[in-house]
Design a protein around this motif. Structure first.
Motif, PDB file in Angstrom:
ATOM      1  N   MET A   1      61.088  22.639  10.465  1.00 54.68           N
ATOM      2  CA  MET A   1      62.436  23.009   9.854  1.00 54.68           C
ATOM      3  C   MET A   1      63.279  21.807  10.079  1.00 54.68           C
ATOM      4  N   ILE A   2      64.049  21.287   9.155  1.00 55.08           N
ATOM      5  CA  ILE A   2      64.916  20.117   9.354  1.00 55.08           C
ATOM      6  C   ILE A   2      65.997  20.302  10.310  1.00 55.08           C
ATOM      7  N   LYS A   3      66.196  19.724  11.176  1.00 53.35           N
ATOM      8  CA  LYS A   3      67.180  19.791  12.281  1.00 53.35           C
ATOM      9  C   LYS A   3      68.594  19.462  11.631  1.00 53.35           C
ATOM     10  N   PRO A   4      69.565  20.184  11.749  1.00 51.90           N
ATOM     11  CA  PRO A   4      70.866  19.935  11.153  1.00 51.90           C
ATOM     12  C   PRO A   4      71.538  18.608  11.314  1.00 51.90           C
ATOM     13  N   ASP A   5      71.282  18.036  12.555  1.00 48.91           N
ATOM     14  CA  ASP A   5      71.940  16.711  12.648  1.00 48.91           C
ATOM     15  C   ASP A   5      71.029  15.418  12.468  1.00 48.91           C
ATOM     16  N   THR A   6      69.805  16.059  11.686  1.00 44.82           N
ATOM     17  CA  THR A   6      69.007  14.914  11.057  1.00 44.82           C
ATOM     18  C   THR A   6      69.470  14.079   9.813  1.00 44.82           C
ATOM     19  N   TYR A   7      70.047  14.933   8.853  1.00 38.26           N
ATOM     20  CA  TYR A   7      70.409  14.310   7.586  1.00 38.26           C
ATOM     21  C   TYR A   7      71.893  14.592   7.506  1.00 38.26           C
ATOM     22  N   SER A   8      72.429  13.979   6.509  1.00 37.12           N
ATOM     23  CA  SER A   8      73.883  14.096   6.137  1.00 37.12           C
ATOM     24  C   SER A   8      74.061  15.085   5.157  1.00 37.12           C
ATOM     25  N   ASP A   9      75.322  15.554   5.213  1.00 36.81           N
ATOM     26  CA  ASP A   9      75.591  16.629   4.310  1.00 36.81           C
ATOM     27  C   ASP A   9      75.127  16.427   2.666  1.00 36.81           C
ATOM     28  N   ARG A  10      75.269  15.170   2.297  1.00 38.35           N
ATOM     29  CA  ARG A  10      75.022  14.771   1.033  1.00 38.35           C
ATOM     30  C   ARG A  10      73.291  14.815   0.947  1.00 38.35           C
ATOM     31  N   GLU A  11      72.723  14.412   1.723  1.00 42.07           N
ATOM     32  CA  GLU A  11      71.395  14.564   1.780  1.00 42.07           C
ATOM     33  C   GLU A  11      71.036  15.766   1.732  1.00 42.07           C
ATOM     34  N   LEU A  12      71.556  16.659   2.442  1.00 42.11           N
ATOM     35  CA  LEU A  12      71.102  18.230   2.435  1.00 42.11           C
ATOM     36  C   LEU A  12      71.409  18.813   1.160  1.00 42.11           C
ATOM     37  N   LEU A  13      72.527  18.401   0.528  1.00 48.32           N
ATOM     38  CA  LEU A  13      72.724  18.927  -0.482  1.00 48.32           C
ATOM     39  C   LEU A  13      72.196  18.287  -1.790  1.00 48.32           C
ATOM     40  N   ILE A  14      71.486  16.914  -1.776  1.00 46.07           N
ATOM     41  CA  ILE A  14      70.644  17.070  -2.990  1.00 46.07           C
ATOM     42  C   ILE A  14      69.406  17.528  -2.583  1.00 46.07           C
TER      43      ILE A  14
END
Length: 201
Positions: A1-14
Motif C-alpha cells: 500500500m502507498i504510504k500517505p506521506d510518499t506522494y503529494s495530493d496531486r499525485e494521489l489525485l491523478i
C-alpha cells in the motif's frame, strides 16, 4: 500500500482518477482524521461524523473518473464534508421542529380532551342536581320519559295519573331545566342529552 506521506495530493489525485485503489487508501488515511475533527466541531456526534466522512470517500471513489486532476484534493474533500455536515444540521433542525410541533400538538390535544371532559362532567353533575330539585312526581314523570323512553300514556298508567298531568309534569321539568341552564345558552335538545348522561351515572 502507498504510504500517505510518499506522494503529494496531486499525485494521489491523478492515480485515483485512473482507478488506483492504493491511492484512494492513501487519501483516506491522510484525510480521515482531519475531516473527522472538522465535522465533529459542527456536529458533536462521533458516530455520525464517522459515517459522513466515510460517505465523503465513497462519493470520491464513485466520482474518480470525473475528478479534475488540476484541482485541490483538500479543498474538494472539505467542501464535500461541509455540505454533508450542513445537510445533517438541517435535517436535525427539521426533525427537532417536527418533534416540537408534534409535542405541542399532543399537549394541546391532551389539554382539549381534559378541558372538554371536565366541562362535560360539570354539566352532567349540574343536570343531575337540577333534576333532583324537581318535585318527586315531576322528576319521576320526566325520568320515565327521558330514561326509560315511555310514552305519556305508559307513564300515566305506571304513575296512576292522567296523561294531561304527565304532560304538565314534563313541561314543568323542561321549563325548570331551561331556567337552570339559561346562562349556558343550551338548547333543549342538548339539555335532554345531558339529562340522559346524568341519569346513567
Amino acid at each position: 500500500m502507498i504510504k500517505p506521506d510518499t506522494y503529494s495530493d496531486r499525485e494521489l489525485l491523478i492515480a485515483l482518477h485512473c482507478g488506483d485503489k492504493k491511492a484512494f487508501e492513501a487519501l483516506y488515511f491522510r484525510y480521515f482524521a482531519p475531516l473527522s475533527s472538522y465535522a465533529f466541531k459542527k456536529l458533536q456526534d462521533e458516530y455520525v461524523v464517522t459515517e459522513l466522512v466515510q460517505d465523503v470517500f465513497v462519493d470520491i471513489w464513485k466520482k474518480r473518473e470525473t475528478l479534475d486532476t488540476d484541482g485541490e484534493v483538500a479543498g474538494l474533500l472539505y467542501a464535500m464534508m461541509r455540505n454533508k455536515a450542513l445537510h445533517e444540521l438541517r435535517a436535525r433542525i427539521i426533525q427537532s421542529k417536527h418533534i416540537e410541533e408534534f409535542t405541542q400538538l399532543h399537549k394541546n390535544d391532551t389539554a382539549d380532551v381534559l378541558t372538554d371532559g371536565l366541562y362535560a362532567r360539570q354539566m352532567e353533575e349540574k343536570m343531575l342536581q337540577a333534576v333532583n330539585r324537581l318535585s318527586p312526581q315531576c322528576k319521576n314523570a320526566f325520568t320515565l320519559s327521558r330514561y326509560e323512553h315511555l310514552s305519556y300514556k305508559e307513564i300515566a298508567e305506571k304513575m296512576s295519573i292522567s296523561v294531561n298531568t304527565v304532560e304538565k309534569h314534563i313541561g314543568k321539568a323542561l321549563q325548570h331545566l331551561r331556567q337552570e341552564f339559561q346562562e349556558y345558552h343550551l338548547p333543549v335538545i342538548i339539555l335532554l342529552g345531558l339529562m340522559e348522561l346524568a341519569i346513567q351515572k
